[in-house]
Structures are given as C-alpha cells and as structure tokens.
Design a protein around this motif. Structure first.
Motif, PDB file in Angstrom:
ATOM      1  N   HIS A   1       2.997   7.747   2.368  1.00 30.11           N
ATOM      2  CA  HIS A   1       3.177   9.014   1.220  1.00 30.11           C
ATOM      3  C   HIS A   1       3.945   9.831   1.381  1.00 30.11           C
ATOM      4  CE1 HIS A   1      -2.049   8.038   1.577  1.00 30.11           C
ATOM      5  NE2 HIS A   1      -1.701   8.787   1.269  1.00 30.11           N
TER       6      HIS A   1
ATOM      7  N   ASP B   1       0.875   2.530   4.138  1.00 29.15           N
ATOM      8  CA  ASP B   1      -0.155   3.215   3.647  1.00 29.15           C
ATOM      9  C   ASP B   1       0.658   4.500   3.289  1.00 29.15           C
ATOM     10  OD1 ASP B   1      -2.449   4.883   2.330  1.00 29.15           O
ATOM     11  OD2 ASP B   1      -3.751   5.431   4.147  1.00 29.15           O
TER      12      ASP B   1
ATOM     13  N   HIS C   1       0.656  -0.997   0.560  1.00 29.34           N
ATOM     14  CA  HIS C   1      -0.170   0.134   0.534  1.00 29.34           C
ATOM     15  C   HIS C   1       1.255   1.264   0.086  1.00 29.34           C
ATOM     16  CE1 HIS C   1      -4.376   1.827   2.069  1.00 29.34           C
ATOM     17  NE2 HIS C   1      -3.221   2.963   0.929  1.00 29.34           N
TER      18      HIS C   1
ATOM     19  N   GLU D   1      -5.277   2.019  -5.144  1.00 31.15           N
ATOM     20  CA  GLU D   1      -6.321   2.138  -3.705  1.00 31.15           C
ATOM     21  C   GLU D   1      -8.073   2.786  -4.920  1.00 31.15           C
ATOM     22  OE1 GLU D   1      -5.264   4.522  -0.254  1.00 31.15           O
ATOM     23  OE2 GLU D   1      -6.081   3.572   0.312  1.00 31.15           O
TER      24      GLU D   1
ATOM     25  N   HIS E   1      -4.164   6.312  -5.546  1.00 25.91           N
ATOM     26  CA  HIS E   1      -5.432   6.599  -6.010  1.00 25.91           C
ATOM     27  C   HIS E   1      -6.280   6.795  -6.875  1.00 25.91           C
ATOM     28  CE1 HIS E   1      -5.947   7.315  -1.348  1.00 25.91           C
ATOM     29  NE2 HIS E   1      -5.024   7.687  -1.143  1.00 25.91           N
TER      30      HIS E   1
ATOM     31  N   HIS F   1       2.011   4.727  -1.997  1.00 24.69           N
ATOM     32  CA  HIS F   1       1.462   6.079  -2.297  1.00 24.69           C
ATOM     33  C   HIS F   1       2.827   6.744  -3.428  1.00 24.69           C
ATOM     34  CE1 HIS F   1      -2.906   5.843  -1.970  1.00 24.69           C
ATOM     35  NE2 HIS F   1      -2.654   5.192  -0.571  1.00 24.69           N
TER      36      HIS F   1
HETATM   37 ZN    ZN Z   1      -4.080   4.929   0.817  1.00 22.45          ZN
END
Ligand code: ZN
Ligand code: ZN
Length: 244
Positions: free
Chosen positions: A191, A189, A7, A90, A39, A9
């Motif tokens: 970023h 997740d 996961h 995502e 995303h 980005h």
């Molecule tokens: Zn995410």
C-alpha cells in the motif's frame, strides 16, 4: 526463480502510489513479475457503501480506465525493466465480523468482476472469468486492521474455487496454510513504499507471460522469501574482524 509480488494496491483504491510510481519502484528493486490488484469492494452493506463514497474501490464504471492504465504501464515495465505486469484486482467483502469478511485476488482479469452477493458467488464469477484466484491473508496478521477469516474457516467448501493461498503476507507467515498443504504464494499487500521489503513469491519458470500464468495455475514448486533492504555500503568496523 523469478521474484514476484502478486498483491499491490495503487491510488485506484487505497494505495499511496499511482501505478507509474509502483512500476518504477518495483522495477528498480529487481522484481521480475508484479500484479496490480486494487480493491473491488462490495456495495451491499454500510462498510462497502462508505468505502465507495471515499473512492477506495475500482468500480464497473472506472474499470476500463484502470485496465487501460495497467496495459500502458505493462509495456513500459517490460521496455524499461524487463518486468512482467499482471492485471488483477482484490475482490473485497468487508463485513462487521472478521469471520464473514473475505478478500481474494483475481489475477489475469480483463473484464470487471463484481464483489456483490455471497463470497461463493464472487469466487464463482472470478473462476468463470478464468482468473487465477488467491485467498488473501487467511489467518491473523500482526499489523493489519481488517483480518478476514471467511475463506480459511470455509476452506473445504471453497477450495475448488481457490488456486493459491497466501502463506505469507506483508510481515507475517501463516504456518497453518503450510500444515494444510495448500498451494501457496507470498505477497507484500503493498500500500505504501515501506511495504516493498516484505514477503514475496518465487516462481519456477521462464520470464514470459505464458510461463508465469502456467506456473501459478500449476501451483507447485513455488517458493516464498522476505526481502530485506540492501545493507548500506559502509565498511564493517575493524573490531568485527578482530575476533576471527
Ligand atoms: Zn490487499
Ligand atoms: Zn486484503
């Protein structure tokens, strides 16, 4: 066990690093498998429209270039770091109420999957594309502004469209996923660079693409671990040994 983070980005949506820098960061920190999951956001409400206006979503028009960059970096990741890269996204429906918002990873996708319509329609498209679907951050998170509870609240209705649930995301564990005995993964997740030290998945398989996909589809015997930065090389003070 392979160390995996599924996961992540990049600057293709709201991440801070371009994909090549992500490959180098994760490769150098010993990851065996990563998934790039920018995303793809719904456009059928104001939040979605603003997100698209800010260019924080992969679109049907940009998907081919996004997928091509992942493909190129997949080869470099293997040649340089022996690291497997999975193409994904995502699928993101942000709504005003947290209970109606839903985020789901689609792993192993080669074609664009839209996030329009109902959550169930979005998940059905992902399953029809033969993607591995992961329910993201299903419970309350400590430092995440957009908690998304639809999938958890509807877990019985959507369970046949979800392969895996995040039992851990970024800094947090979700015990309710364990208590419900759902198949799980743990992800950062990612970023921005400080998110490298976060929850990860451990995969019980050989390091090749077919085995990684098979392990994710099986969903059994996986582990989670939270990575910590390596301690500095500074020696312990003598007093630390004196009491022994
Ligand atoms: Zn995410
Ligand atoms: Zn999310």
């Amino acid at each position: 066990m392979l160390l995996a983070d599924l996961h992540i980005h990049s600057t293709w949506s709201d991440g801070k690093l371009p994909i090549p820098e992500i490959i180098d960061l994760f490769g150098r920190t010993g990851h065996d498998v990563i998934a790039i999951t920018d995303h793809i956001v719904n456009t059928d409400n104001l939040i979605g429209k603003v997100t698209h206006r800010m260019k924080l979503s992969v679109t049907a028009a940009s998907f081919a270039a996004y997928r091509a960059e992942i493909e190129h970096e997949t080869r470099r990741a293997w040649d340089t770091y022996r690291m497997i890269v999975i193409p994904g996204a995502e699928l993101t429906q942000n709504r005003v109420l947290r209970k109606t918002s839903a985020h789901a990873l689609a792993l192993g996708m080669d074609e664009f999957i839209s996030a329009e319509g109902s959550v169930e329609e979005m998940l059905t498209r992902a399953k029809e594309a033969d993607a591995i679907v992961v329910a993201c951050h299903p419970n309350e998170q400590s430092d995440y502004f957009a908690n998304t509870f639809y999938l958890w609240n509807q877990r019985e209705q959507v369970s046949d469209m979800i392969d895996l649930w995040e039992i851990a995301c970024r800094w947090d564990l979700f015990p309710r996923v364990g208590k419900a005995r759902l198949p799980y993964v743990g992800n950062s997740d990612f970023h921005q660079p400080q998110h490298i030290w976060a929850w990860k998945t451990l995969l019980p398989c050989e390091k090749n693409v077919a085995d990684v996909y098979a392990a994710l589809r099986r969903g059994t015997g996986l582990g989670v671990t939270r990575l910590e930065p390596r301690p500095t090389a500074a020696p312990l003070p003598v007093a630390a040994f004196a009491a022994v």
